[in-house]
Motif scaffolding. Structure first.
Motif, PDB file in Angstrom:
ATOM      1  N   ALA A   1      11.906  10.175 -11.113  1.00  0.00           N
ATOM      2  CA  ALA A   1      11.410  10.466  -9.759  1.00  0.00           C
ATOM      3  C   ALA A   1      11.569   9.262  -8.848  1.00  0.00           C
ATOM      4  O   ALA A   1      12.004   9.391  -7.700  1.00  0.00           O
ATOM      5  N   LEU A   2      11.253   8.098  -9.348  1.00  0.00           N
ATOM      6  CA  LEU A   2      11.344   6.892  -8.525  1.00  0.00           C
ATOM      7  C   LEU A   2      12.801   6.539  -8.228  1.00  0.00           C
ATOM      8  O   LEU A   2      13.123   6.147  -7.117  1.00  0.00           O
TER       9      LEU A   2
ATOM     10  N   HIS B   1      -0.967  16.974 -18.769  1.00  0.00           N
ATOM     11  CA  HIS B   1      -1.184  16.316 -20.064  1.00  0.00           C
ATOM     12  C   HIS B   1      -0.537  14.932 -20.114  1.00  0.00           C
ATOM     13  O   HIS B   1      -0.987  14.071 -20.874  1.00  0.00           O
ATOM     14  N   LEU B   2       0.482  14.703 -19.291  1.00  0.00           N
ATOM     15  CA  LEU B   2       1.107  13.384 -19.210  1.00  0.00           C
ATOM     16  C   LEU B   2       0.364  12.498 -18.205  1.00  0.00           C
ATOM     17  O   LEU B   2       0.175  11.310 -18.423  1.00  0.00           O
ATOM     18  N   ARG B   3      -0.055  13.107 -17.122  1.00  0.00           N
ATOM     19  CA  ARG B   3      -0.783  12.386 -16.068  1.00  0.00           C
ATOM     20  C   ARG B   3      -2.078  11.792 -16.604  1.00  0.00           C
ATOM     21  O   ARG B   3      -2.451  10.672 -16.272  1.00  0.00           O
TER      22      ARG B   3
ATOM     23  N   GLN C   1       1.767   9.387  -5.804  1.00  0.00           N
ATOM     24  CA  GLN C   1       2.273  10.738  -5.562  1.00  0.00           C
ATOM     25  C   GLN C   1       3.172  11.183  -6.714  1.00  0.00           C
ATOM     26  O   GLN C   1       3.115  12.343  -7.137  1.00  0.00           O
ATOM     27  N   CYS C   2       3.980  10.291  -7.217  1.00  0.00           N
ATOM     28  CA  CYS C   2       4.842  10.608  -8.365  1.00  0.00           C
ATOM     29  C   CYS C   2       4.006  10.888  -9.604  1.00  0.00           C
ATOM     30  O   CYS C   2       4.303  11.814 -10.360  1.00  0.00           O
TER      31      CYS C   2
ATOM     32  N   SER D   1       0.826  -1.199   0.000  1.00  0.00           N
ATOM     33  CA  SER D   1       0.000   0.000   0.000  1.00  0.00           C
ATOM     34  C   SER D   1       0.869   1.262   0.000  1.00  0.00           C
ATOM     35  O   SER D   1       0.596   2.215  -0.722  1.00  0.00           O
ATOM     36  N   VAL D   2       1.914   1.264   0.804  1.00  0.00           N
ATOM     37  CA  VAL D   2       2.826   2.408   0.854  1.00  0.00           C
ATOM     38  C   VAL D   2       3.515   2.591  -0.488  1.00  0.00           C
ATOM     39  O   VAL D   2       3.645   3.709  -0.997  1.00  0.00           O
TER      40      VAL D   2
END
Length: 85
Positions: free
Chosen positions: A77-78, A34-36, A26-27, A18-19
């Motif tokens: 980001a990850l 437009h990407l999301r 969040q990322c 879940s975390v």
């Protein structure tokens, strides 16, 4: 499901998963709109690239480009925030 830790407690495994999902979400929320939209329509709504192109009135190629850019930003980001801290 593969978890990075081998934990006997099923509830603990669910909490860790879940975390991880929360962090990924969040990322996703942090990338440009437009990407999301493309990421959300593909992974949460099960739409195909062609369906998304029709919904957004853009070409299939535009959707592929946006998806590629979204993947790039999410990967960065990850890697930066999750794997190397």
């Amino acid at each position: 499901q593969d978890f990075p830790f081998d934990i006997e407690d099923d509830q603990a495994q669910k909490m860790i998963y879940s975390v991880e999902l929360s962090y990924v979400w969040q990322c996703v929320l942090a990338i440009p709109y437009h990407l999301r939209v493309v990421i959300c329509l593909i992974y949460w709504n099960g739409k195909s690239k062609k369906e998304i192109a029709q919904l957004l009135h853009v070409s299939d190629r535009t959707i592929r480009n946006r998806l590629h850019e979204a993947y790039k930003l999410l990967r960065e980001a990850l890697e930066d925030d999750f794997f190397y801290t």
